[in-house]
Design a protein around this motif. Structure first.
Motif, PDB file in Angstrom:
ATOM      1  N   GLN A 218       0.851  -1.188   0.000  1.00 45.56           N
ATOM      2  CA  GLN A 218       0.000   0.000   0.000  1.00 45.56           C
ATOM      3  C   GLN A 218       0.889   1.242   0.000  1.00 45.56           C
ATOM      4  O   GLN A 218       1.877   1.298   0.731  1.00 45.56           O
ATOM      5  CB  GLN A 218      -0.895   0.022   1.240  1.00 45.56           C
ATOM      6  N   VAL A 219       0.521   2.194  -0.808  1.00 45.82           N
ATOM      7  CA  VAL A 219       1.213   3.483  -0.847  1.00 45.82           C
ATOM      8  C   VAL A 219       0.183   4.588  -0.719  1.00 45.82           C
ATOM      9  O   VAL A 219      -0.738   4.686  -1.538  1.00 45.82           O
ATOM     10  CB  VAL A 219       2.012   3.664  -2.156  1.00 45.82           C
ATOM     11  N   MET A 220       0.307   5.394   0.319  1.00 45.72           N
ATOM     12  CA  MET A 220      -0.544   6.565   0.503  1.00 45.72           C
ATOM     13  C   MET A 220       0.323   7.799   0.304  1.00 45.72           C
ATOM     14  O   MET A 220       1.421   7.889   0.849  1.00 45.72           O
ATOM     15  CB  MET A 220      -1.171   6.567   1.892  1.00 45.72           C
ATOM     16  N   GLU A 244       3.417   7.415   2.772  1.00 43.29           N
ATOM     17  CA  GLU A 244       3.267   6.400   3.817  1.00 43.29           C
ATOM     18  C   GLU A 244       3.183   5.072   3.084  1.00 43.29           C
ATOM     19  O   GLU A 244       2.229   4.828   2.349  1.00 43.29           O
ATOM     20  CB  GLU A 244       2.014   6.635   4.648  1.00 43.29           C
ATOM     21  N   LYS A 245       4.209   4.231   3.285  1.00 44.43           N
ATOM     22  CA  LYS A 245       4.271   2.962   2.553  1.00 44.43           C
ATOM     23  C   LYS A 245       4.197   1.792   3.531  1.00 44.43           C
ATOM     24  O   LYS A 245       4.798   1.828   4.603  1.00 44.43           O
ATOM     25  CB  LYS A 245       5.572   2.885   1.736  1.00 44.43           C
ATOM     26  N   ARG A 246       3.461   0.786   3.116  1.00 40.98           N
ATOM     27  CA  ARG A 246       3.301  -0.387   3.969  1.00 40.98           C
ATOM     28  C   ARG A 246       3.385  -1.629   3.077  1.00 40.98           C
ATOM     29  O   ARG A 246       2.754  -1.685   2.017  1.00 40.98           O
ATOM     30  CB  ARG A 246       1.936  -0.338   4.664  1.00 40.98           C
ATOM     31  N   ALA A 247       4.163  -2.626   3.503  1.00 41.59           N
ATOM     32  CA  ALA A 247       4.329  -3.859   2.719  1.00 41.59           C
ATOM     33  C   ALA A 247       4.069  -5.067   3.607  1.00 41.59           C
ATOM     34  O   ALA A 247       4.709  -5.228   4.657  1.00 41.59           O
ATOM     35  CB  ALA A 247       5.729  -3.925   2.118  1.00 41.59           C
ATOM     36  N   HIS A 248       3.116  -5.898   3.196  1.00 39.94           N
ATOM     37  CA  HIS A 248       2.842  -7.168   3.881  1.00 39.94           C
ATOM     38  C   HIS A 248       3.583  -8.276   3.129  1.00 39.94           C
ATOM     39  O   HIS A 248       3.526  -8.347   1.899  1.00 39.94           O
ATOM     40  CB  HIS A 248       1.349  -7.474   3.874  1.00 39.94           C
ATOM     41  N   THR A 249       4.244  -9.134   3.873  1.00 38.93           N
ATOM     42  CA  THR A 249       4.986 -10.237   3.268  1.00 38.93           C
ATOM     43  C   THR A 249       4.594 -11.549   3.927  1.00 38.93           C
ATOM     44  O   THR A 249       4.514 -11.634   5.167  1.00 38.93           O
ATOM     45  CB  THR A 249       6.507 -10.029   3.430  1.00 38.93           C
ATOM     46  N   SER A 264       5.975  -4.377   7.106  1.00 38.35           N
ATOM     47  CA  SER A 264       7.028  -3.358   7.179  1.00 38.35           C
ATOM     48  C   SER A 264       6.430  -2.039   6.734  1.00 38.35           C
ATOM     49  O   SER A 264       5.600  -2.004   5.809  1.00 38.35           O
ATOM     50  CB  SER A 264       8.205  -3.716   6.267  1.00 38.35           C
ATOM     51  N   ALA A 265       6.833  -0.956   7.369  1.00 38.68           N
ATOM     52  CA  ALA A 265       6.251   0.345   7.031  1.00 38.68           C
ATOM     53  C   ALA A 265       7.313   1.430   7.100  1.00 38.68           C
ATOM     54  O   ALA A 265       8.210   1.384   7.940  1.00 38.68           O
ATOM     55  CB  ALA A 265       5.101   0.685   7.965  1.00 38.68           C
ATOM     56  N   GLU A 266       7.212   2.370   6.198  1.00 36.32           N
ATOM     57  CA  GLU A 266       8.091   3.543   6.173  1.00 36.32           C
ATOM     58  C   GLU A 266       7.245   4.749   5.785  1.00 36.32           C
ATOM     59  O   GLU A 266       6.284   4.630   5.021  1.00 36.32           O
ATOM     60  CB  GLU A 266       9.223   3.363   5.150  1.00 36.32           C
TER      61      GLU A 266
END
Length: 481
Positions: A218-220, A244-249, A264-266
């Protein structure tokens, strides 16, 4: 810079002072128009520009009930006449003679369009009471001499539209300024192995050797955007994003084969992008444009180059806030209007040099088309398609196998002008779309016993944007023409 400061001062003054402050200044009083009831400083109903800044081009239509409407110039007057059903449905329609400043009947005037002078907006119709004076003006400033019927038949609801996924070739004229706030969201929720897509859970469950797979990304984005035209042929653009970036693995345990989801989120400031569009050709009636685009992005977003013991980036490339280096974009743009339809086309190349952490994002070739329909001057509805081919990224000089590829996106777009204020207008803009074709690079790793695991990329999903934008034009000094 002086003009930009003036624009901000105008906006701040309008926010902080009551409207009558302008009307009490004799130098700012309208010359040929009077305010509507409860309206202290008359503005054009079509575009919102202040009438008193366009006294050499302003028009006025009188309805059969004797009510009146003022416009900043001929183009907006033609739109009002169209709304009324034609000039025969009005008591009168008058335009300002460029030479004398007197009001004359619109259907008796002669017009010049396509000259070097853009007093109010595009198309730049300039009215003359005498045809000889129109011919003399065209001989000096260029353009085509036409009568009212041709201008009326040639008129359109808007001077241009603004695409979402690509860029327009239209440069709106010296002094045009806009500022906007954008919120964007993008989600990718499948894995892509070439052009084949799969639900992440099914993908990792279908291969016991698969240790990891992207689940959902997801990228907001929140962004401030600015447009400014220092000349009639040049338009500048700046985008200041916050991501705001979020990655599910999905990861499989080597101990018990259980699959679990990790996140993971940045977040942070992204790379600021700057672009300039130069219009090197347009048709006389301003319905065809060809421009060149040059742009760059500044490395204002953080690229975390920290690596683990295997020299792998701790923060994946997809979660980085910036590319860690300046990038460069160039290409060609084309726009054309057929009455109330606008077509925009673009072909761009984006070069991404290697950054100081020895990571290079793949260069990107992008082509796109936008088709917009404008039923009236308040509304735009459209469809846009863009396709981009991304080369593989490089890390420490090695190609990243599961990066890059081809993606084609389809988007439905629209904007609505909902308010005129501060000498300009506010628009609410939005788009929603999805990838309709993806062929993303992947890499199959051979394992003993004819087994394998595959490095894939996230794909499919959807995206959307919503924005609010205020547009204003600082009237140019055209009194010497």
């Amino acid at each position: 810079m002086k003009t930009m400061k003036t624009l901000w001062m105008v906006l701040l003054c309008q926010l902080l002072l009551p409207g009558w402050a302008w009307a009490d200044d004799p130098s700012m009083k309208p010359v040929i128009v009077t305010p509507h009831e409860k309206q202290q400083r008359p503005s054009c109903r079509v575009c919102g520009m202040w009438i008193d800044q366009y006294i050499k081009t302003a028009g006025v239509i009188t309805y059969k009930d004797d009510s009146q409407e003022y416009t900043c110039g001929v183009a907006c007057l033609l739109r009002e006449v169209t709304d009324a059903g034609g000039i025969s449905e009005l008591k009168s329609a008058k335009v300002t003679d460029w030479v004398s400043g007197e009001l004359v009947d619109a259907d008796a005037a002669t017009y010049v369009v396509g000259s070097k002078v853009i007093p109010d907006m595009l198309p730049n119709y300039i009215a003359f009471a005498e045809r000889d004076e129109a011919v003399a003006f065209a001989a000096k400033e260029g353009g085509e001499v036409i009568d009212f019927n041709i201008a009326f038949q040639d008129s359109s609801p808007v001077g241009t539209t603004a695409p979402f996924r690509i860029r327009t070739a239209v440069t709106p004229g010296e002094g045009n300024f806009s500022v906007g706030m954008v919120y964007g969201y993008m989600q990718k929720d499948h894995v892509k192995d070439g052009s084949n897509g799969a639900e992440p859970g099914e993908f990792i469950a279908g291969n016991g050797n698969q240790l990891q797979a992207p689940n959902e990304s997801q990228v907001m984005q929140q962004a401030l955007i600015f447009n400014y035209s220092p000349t009639d042929s040049l338009a500048l653009f700046m985008n200041m994003p916050w991501f705001e970036k979020r990655a599910h693995t999905l990861s499989r345990s080597t101990a018990n084969a259980a699959v679990r989801d990790t996140v993971s989120a940045e977040n942070g400031l992204g790379d600021i992008s700057l672009e300039g569009r130069y219009n090197f050709w347009h048709s006389t009636r301003y319905d065809q444009f060809a421009s060149v685009l040059l742009g760059t992005s500044l490395p204002t977003g953080e690229f975390n180059g920290q690596r683990n013991a295997n020299r792998v980036l701790v923060t994946s490339a997809g979660l980085q806030q910036g590319k860690g280096t300046a990038t460069f974009t160039g290409g060609l743009l084309y726009s054309q209007r057929w009455k109330d339809i606008w077509l925009h086309a673009s072909a761009l190349y984006n070069a991404n040099p290697e950054n100081d952490d020895h990571y290079k994002y793949g260069d990107v070739v992008t082509g796109g088309l936008a088709l917009h329909y404008t039923p009236n001057y308040d509304l735009m509805l459209g469809i846009e398609i863009d396709s981009n081919y991304t080369q593989k990224s490089e890390d420490l000089g090695n190609k990243v196998a599961n990066s890059g590829g081809l993606a084609t996106n389809l988007a439905f777009v629209g904007d609505y002008r909902f308010l005129n204020a501060f000498g300009g207008n506010f628009k609410l803009r939005g788009s929603v779309g999805l990838p309709i074709y993806e062929d993303l690079n992947s890499f199959r790793i051979a394992l003993p016993g004819n087994n394998y695991r595959t490095q894939v990329q996230p794909g499919e999903g959807f995206f959307g944007n919503i924005a609010i934008q205020w547009t204003f034009r600082d009237a140019p000094d055209y009194h010497n023409h």
